[in-house]
Scaffold this motif. Structure first.
Motif, PDB file in Angstrom:
ATOM      1  N   THR A  72      15.721 -29.246 -36.192  1.00  0.00           N
ATOM      2  CA  THR A  72      14.786 -29.546 -35.098  1.00  0.00           C
ATOM      3  C   THR A  72      14.024 -30.829 -35.389  1.00  0.00           C
ATOM      4  O   THR A  72      13.872 -31.688 -34.505  1.00  0.00           O
ATOM      5  N   GLU A  73      13.549 -30.987 -36.618  1.00  0.00           N
ATOM      6  CA  GLU A  73      12.823 -32.211 -36.977  1.00  0.00           C
ATOM      7  C   GLU A  73      13.720 -33.440 -36.868  1.00  0.00           C
ATOM      8  O   GLU A  73      13.315 -34.486 -36.356  1.00  0.00           O
ATOM      9  N   LEU A  74      14.942 -33.308 -37.361  1.00  0.00           N
ATOM     10  CA  LEU A  74      15.886 -34.425 -37.302  1.00  0.00           C
ATOM     11  C   LEU A  74      16.242 -34.759 -35.862  1.00  0.00           C
ATOM     12  O   LEU A  74      16.293 -35.939 -35.478  1.00  0.00           O
ATOM     13  N   GLU A  75      16.481 -33.747 -35.069  1.00  0.00           N
ATOM     14  CA  GLU A  75      16.832 -33.972 -33.661  1.00  0.00           C
ATOM     15  C   GLU A  75      15.699 -34.642 -32.897  1.00  0.00           C
ATOM     16  O   GLU A  75      15.937 -35.507 -32.043  1.00  0.00           O
ATOM     17  N   ARG A  76      14.478 -34.281 -33.211  1.00  0.00           N
ATOM     18  CA  ARG A  76      13.329 -34.933 -32.562  1.00  0.00           C
ATOM     19  C   ARG A  76      13.260 -36.411 -32.936  1.00  0.00           C
ATOM     20  O   ARG A  76      12.990 -37.265 -32.087  1.00  0.00           O
ATOM     21  N   ALA A  77      13.514 -36.707 -34.216  1.00  0.00           N
ATOM     22  CA  ALA A  77      13.448 -38.096 -34.670  1.00  0.00           C
ATOM     23  C   ALA A  77      14.528 -38.941 -33.992  1.00  0.00           C
ATOM     24  O   ALA A  77      14.263 -40.060 -33.537  1.00  0.00           O
ATOM     25  N   ILE A  78      15.754 -38.424 -33.918  1.00  0.00           N
ATOM     26  CA  ILE A  78      16.834 -39.178 -33.289  1.00  0.00           C
ATOM     27  C   ILE A  78      16.611 -39.280 -31.781  1.00  0.00           C
ATOM     28  O   ILE A  78      16.851 -40.331 -31.175  1.00  0.00           O
ATOM     29  N   ALA A  79      16.138 -38.193 -31.170  1.00  0.00           N
ATOM     30  CA  ALA A  79      15.882 -38.211 -29.730  1.00  0.00           C
ATOM     31  C   ALA A  79      14.846 -39.268 -29.363  1.00  0.00           C
ATOM     32  O   ALA A  79      14.952 -39.919 -28.317  1.00  0.00           O
ATOM     33  N   GLU A  80      13.861 -39.457 -30.225  1.00  0.00           N
ATOM     34  CA  GLU A  80      12.846 -40.476 -29.968  1.00  0.00           C
ATOM     35  C   GLU A  80      13.473 -41.869 -29.956  1.00  0.00           C
ATOM     36  O   GLU A  80      13.120 -42.722 -29.151  1.00  0.00           O
ATOM     37  N   MET A  81      14.444 -42.087 -30.852  1.00  0.00           N
ATOM     38  CA  MET A  81      15.159 -43.366 -30.872  1.00  0.00           C
ATOM     39  C   MET A  81      16.026 -43.548 -29.638  1.00  0.00           C
ATOM     40  O   MET A  81      16.165 -44.649 -29.108  1.00  0.00           O
ATOM     41  N   GLU A  82      16.660 -42.467 -29.180  1.00  0.00           N
ATOM     42  CA  GLU A  82      17.568 -42.528 -28.032  1.00  0.00           C
ATOM     43  C   GLU A  82      16.818 -42.631 -26.703  1.00  0.00           C
ATOM     44  O   GLU A  82      17.387 -42.987 -25.687  1.00  0.00           O
ATOM     45  N   SER A  83      15.525 -42.304 -26.701  1.00  0.00           N
ATOM     46  CA  SER A  83      14.720 -42.353 -25.479  1.00  0.00           C
ATOM     47  C   SER A  83      14.313 -43.783 -25.165  1.00  0.00           C
ATOM     48  O   SER A  83      14.351 -44.667 -26.028  1.00  0.00           O
ATOM     49  N   GLY A  84      13.923 -44.012 -23.939  1.00  0.00           N
ATOM     50  CA  GLY A  84      13.514 -45.342 -23.522  1.00  0.00           C
ATOM     51  C   GLY A  84      12.483 -45.277 -22.416  1.00  0.00           C
ATOM     52  O   GLY A  84      12.048 -44.181 -22.019  1.00  0.00           O
ATOM     53  N   VAL A 105      29.319 -42.810 -24.812  1.00  0.00           N
ATOM     54  CA  VAL A 105      29.443 -44.036 -25.600  1.00  0.00           C
ATOM     55  C   VAL A 105      29.382 -43.686 -27.082  1.00  0.00           C
ATOM     56  O   VAL A 105      28.415 -43.068 -27.538  1.00  0.00           O
ATOM     57  N   ASP A 106      30.438 -44.063 -27.810  1.00  0.00           N
ATOM     58  CA  ASP A 106      30.400 -43.981 -29.269  1.00  0.00           C
ATOM     59  C   ASP A 106      29.552 -45.152 -29.755  1.00  0.00           C
ATOM     60  O   ASP A 106      29.968 -46.300 -29.720  1.00  0.00           O
ATOM     61  N   ASN A 107      28.352 -44.832 -30.221  1.00  0.00           N
ATOM     62  CA  ASN A 107      27.359 -45.849 -30.573  1.00  0.00           C
ATOM     63  C   ASN A 107      27.190 -45.976 -32.089  1.00  0.00           C
ATOM     64  O   ASN A 107      26.160 -46.436 -32.571  1.00  0.00           O
ATOM     65  N   ALA A 145      21.325 -46.044 -32.634  1.00  0.00           N
ATOM     66  CA  ALA A 145      20.391 -45.928 -31.519  1.00  0.00           C
ATOM     67  C   ALA A 145      19.267 -46.949 -31.589  1.00  0.00           C
ATOM     68  O   ALA A 145      18.617 -47.232 -30.574  1.00  0.00           O
ATOM     69  N   LEU A 146      19.011 -47.508 -32.765  1.00  0.00           N
ATOM     70  CA  LEU A 146      18.018 -48.578 -32.862  1.00  0.00           C
ATOM     71  C   LEU A 146      18.597 -49.894 -32.363  1.00  0.00           C
ATOM     72  O   LEU A 146      17.888 -50.707 -31.775  1.00  0.00           O
ATOM     73  N   GLY A 147      19.879 -50.105 -32.578  1.00  0.00           N
ATOM     74  CA  GLY A 147      20.505 -51.365 -32.180  1.00  0.00           C
ATOM     75  C   GLY A 147      20.966 -51.416 -30.746  1.00  0.00           C
ATOM     76  O   GLY A 147      21.147 -52.512 -30.189  1.00  0.00           O
ATOM     77  N   GLN A 148      21.146 -50.247 -30.107  1.00  0.00           N
ATOM     78  CA  GLN A 148      21.684 -50.221 -28.739  1.00  0.00           C
ATOM     79  C   GLN A 148      21.407 -48.849 -28.129  1.00  0.00           C
ATOM     80  O   GLN A 148      21.643 -47.827 -28.774  1.00  0.00           O
ATOM     81  N   ARG A 149      20.922 -48.805 -26.899  1.00  0.00           N
ATOM     82  CA  ARG A 149      20.589 -47.529 -26.260  1.00  0.00           C
ATOM     83  C   ARG A 149      21.501 -47.289 -25.047  1.00  0.00           C
ATOM     84  O   ARG A 149      21.175 -47.692 -23.923  1.00  0.00           O
ATOM     85  N   PRO A 150      22.613 -46.622 -25.236  1.00  0.00           N
ATOM     86  CA  PRO A 150      23.524 -46.365 -24.116  1.00  0.00           C
ATOM     87  C   PRO A 150      22.892 -45.582 -22.973  1.00  0.00           C
ATOM     88  O   PRO A 150      23.203 -45.827 -21.800  1.00  0.00           O
ATOM     89  N   LEU A 151      22.021 -44.628 -23.291  1.00  0.00           N
ATOM     90  CA  LEU A 151      21.421 -43.815 -22.229  1.00  0.00           C
ATOM     91  C   LEU A 151      20.564 -44.660 -21.294  1.00  0.00           C
ATOM     92  O   LEU A 151      20.487 -44.396 -20.095  1.00  0.00           O
ATOM     93  N   ASP A 176      25.836 -40.976 -19.880  1.00  0.00           N
ATOM     94  CA  ASP A 176      25.435 -39.567 -19.892  1.00  0.00           C
ATOM     95  C   ASP A 176      25.294 -39.042 -21.312  1.00  0.00           C
ATOM     96  O   ASP A 176      24.493 -38.144 -21.562  1.00  0.00           O
ATOM     97  N   PHE A 177      26.103 -39.585 -22.229  1.00  0.00           N
ATOM     98  CA  PHE A 177      26.062 -39.168 -23.621  1.00  0.00           C
ATOM     99  C   PHE A 177      26.024 -40.394 -24.535  1.00  0.00           C
ATOM    100  O   PHE A 177      26.738 -41.363 -24.295  1.00  0.00           O
ATOM    101  N   SER A 178      25.214 -40.314 -25.574  1.00  0.00           N
ATOM    102  CA  SER A 178      25.274 -41.270 -26.675  1.00  0.00           C
ATOM    103  C   SER A 178      25.708 -40.476 -27.900  1.00  0.00           C
ATOM    104  O   SER A 178      25.054 -39.498 -28.278  1.00  0.00           O
ATOM    105  N   VAL A 179      26.825 -40.876 -28.501  1.00  0.00           N
ATOM    106  CA  VAL A 179      27.434 -40.128 -29.599  1.00  0.00           C
ATOM    107  C   VAL A 179      27.530 -41.044 -30.809  1.00  0.00           C
ATOM    108  O   VAL A 179      27.793 -42.237 -30.670  1.00  0.00           O
ATOM    109  N   ALA A 180      27.329 -40.498 -32.000  1.00  0.00           N
ATOM    110  CA  ALA A 180      27.430 -41.354 -33.189  1.00  0.00           C
ATOM    111  C   ALA A 180      27.745 -40.538 -34.427  1.00  0.00           C
ATOM    112  O   ALA A 180      27.382 -39.364 -34.536  1.00  0.00           O
ATOM    113  N   SER A 181      28.435 -41.205 -35.351  1.00  0.00           N
ATOM    114  CA  SER A 181      28.512 -40.728 -36.726  1.00  0.00           C
ATOM    115  C   SER A 181      27.302 -41.287 -37.449  1.00  0.00           C
ATOM    116  O   SER A 181      27.199 -42.501 -37.654  1.00  0.00           O
TER     117      SER A 181
END
Length: 373
Positions: A53-65, A172-174, A179-185, A190-195
């Motif tokens: 949950t903590e990790l998902e919140r951190a990444i979601a904040e990066m993916e948001s705009g 988008v495979d990002n 997510a810091l370098g490019q925000r597909p959303l 509809d989806f931003s996906v990454a390794s």
């Protein structure tokens, strides 16, 4: 608040006197769940975990705009995240449009599994938005920009607009950009996906991936896929990722700066036949990349005369770690054709710029190139 500040502070706990600044991993399979399970925040570890949950919140904040909030789900690997989108969205009879030069494992997944289960697979190159010609009647458009390893660029916003007119979902495979370098959303995907094993966490020591979306209905579908298939991240890996993400702004800025310098240096060497990096003004996709990327990425590719030249260059370099994958703090490189699967020359090298002093890297590459003349 600026992106770098948000990311660096994303793992901090509330300022309660006497408590640690950062929480540790939560190791649990079952949780106390008396009565109605709906009343418990956590019940069983295949569905959820507080460290996720903590990790998902951190990444979601990066993916948001501006004007929207993203939601994120983490997975055991980037391929687990990719499979989740394919599996949750595609059904027999549906069509998916995929880059013909997408990440090799994603292509194999589509060809060897989903196509054989009745999914129509359409492919076109990433460059020049070629996939736009194949959208009619499709269910999902899969993009990858910059593409790996050929560094081709497509216009995310333009392709999302074209897909929307046809009623096609876009993922988008990002991975290369992060997510810091490019925000597909933000550009309509509809989806931003990454390794996130690569630049996102940057220490070459864990596997994980994520799927982010603005749409709660799509999020539910991806969440159900993760729960039912069990492609989950361990709490220790989630904690390591959360710790590592805090340094992403520092690592990405340095590695992208190094990649730019390396790409410019390689264009001056007669041993190098071509250099592929979106930060170069000579790159065919440079204008689009400059419009949609905050950083041009840590990855570049270049071609030497043949296999022997490439192998000699890698063998004589002292500061280039020969290894696959990319995005770590250490500069790595490999002759990519050794794996097969990509339409590239035998002397093609994919390099991931790390965070070492650029003067040392350039000096080392110069002496190694000198030896293959």
């Amino acid at each position: 608040m600026r992106d770098s500040t948000k990311i660096i502070r994303s793992g901090l706990t509330p300022a309660v006197p006497g408590t640690p600044l950062h929480s540790g991993p939560v190791f649990a399979a079952p949780y106390h769940t008396p009565g109605d399970p709906a009343n418990a925040a956590y019940s069983y570890a295949r569905s959820h975990n507080p460290t996720w949950t903590e990790l998902e919140r951190a990444i979601a904040e990066m993916e948001s705009g501006p004007g929207y909030s993203a939601n994120t789900l983490v997975f055991a690997s980037g391929m687990a995240a990719t499979t989740a989108v394919f599996g949750a969205i595609l059904r027999p009879g549906d069509a998916v449009v995929l880059p013909s030069n997408a990440y090799f494992a994603a292509r194999v997944l589509a060809q060897e599994y989903f196509a054989k289960m009745g999914i129509e697979l359409r492919t076109a190159p990433t460059a020049r938005n070629a996939q736009a010609e194949l959208l009619g009647g499709a269910k999902l458009l899969w993009l990858e920009t910059p593409s790996n390893p050929t560094m081709e660029i497509c216009d995310i916003a333009a392709l999302c607009e074209a897909a929307r007119r046809e009623g096609v979902l876009v993922a988008v495979d990002n991975t290369t950009a992060t997510a810091l370098g490019q925000r597909p959303l933000a550009m309509g995907a509809d989806f931003s996906v990454a390794s996130d094993a690569k630049s996102m966490t940057g220490h070459s020591d864990i596997l994980l991936g994520h799927v982010a979306t603005r749409d709660l209905e799509l999020l539910t579908k991806i969440d159900q896929w993760r729960t039912l298939t069990g492609g989950i991240l361990g709490p220790m890996e989630a904690w390591l990722a959360l710790r590592s993400i805090a340094t992403l702004p520092l690592r990405l800025e340095r590695s992208c700066e190094n990649a730019q310098h390396i790409a410019e240096f390689l264009t001056t060497r007669k041993e190098v036949e071509s250099v592929l990096y979106p930060g170069l003004p000579t790159h065919p996709g440079h204008a689009i990349a400059a419009k949609q990327m905050q950083y041009f990425g840590a990855v570049l590719s270049f071609t030497l005369h043949d296999r022997l030249a490439a192998e000699k260059f890698l063998a004589n370099a002292k500061l280039l770690t020969e290894a696959t994958s990319f995005g770590g703090i250490t500069t790595t490189a490999e002759r990519r054709a050794r794996w097969g699967g990509d339409a590239i020359p035998e002397g093609f090298i994919r390099m991931s710029a790390g965070c070492e002093a650029i003067e040392d890297l350039l000096e080392d590459m110069a002496q190694s190139l000198d030896q293959i003349q």
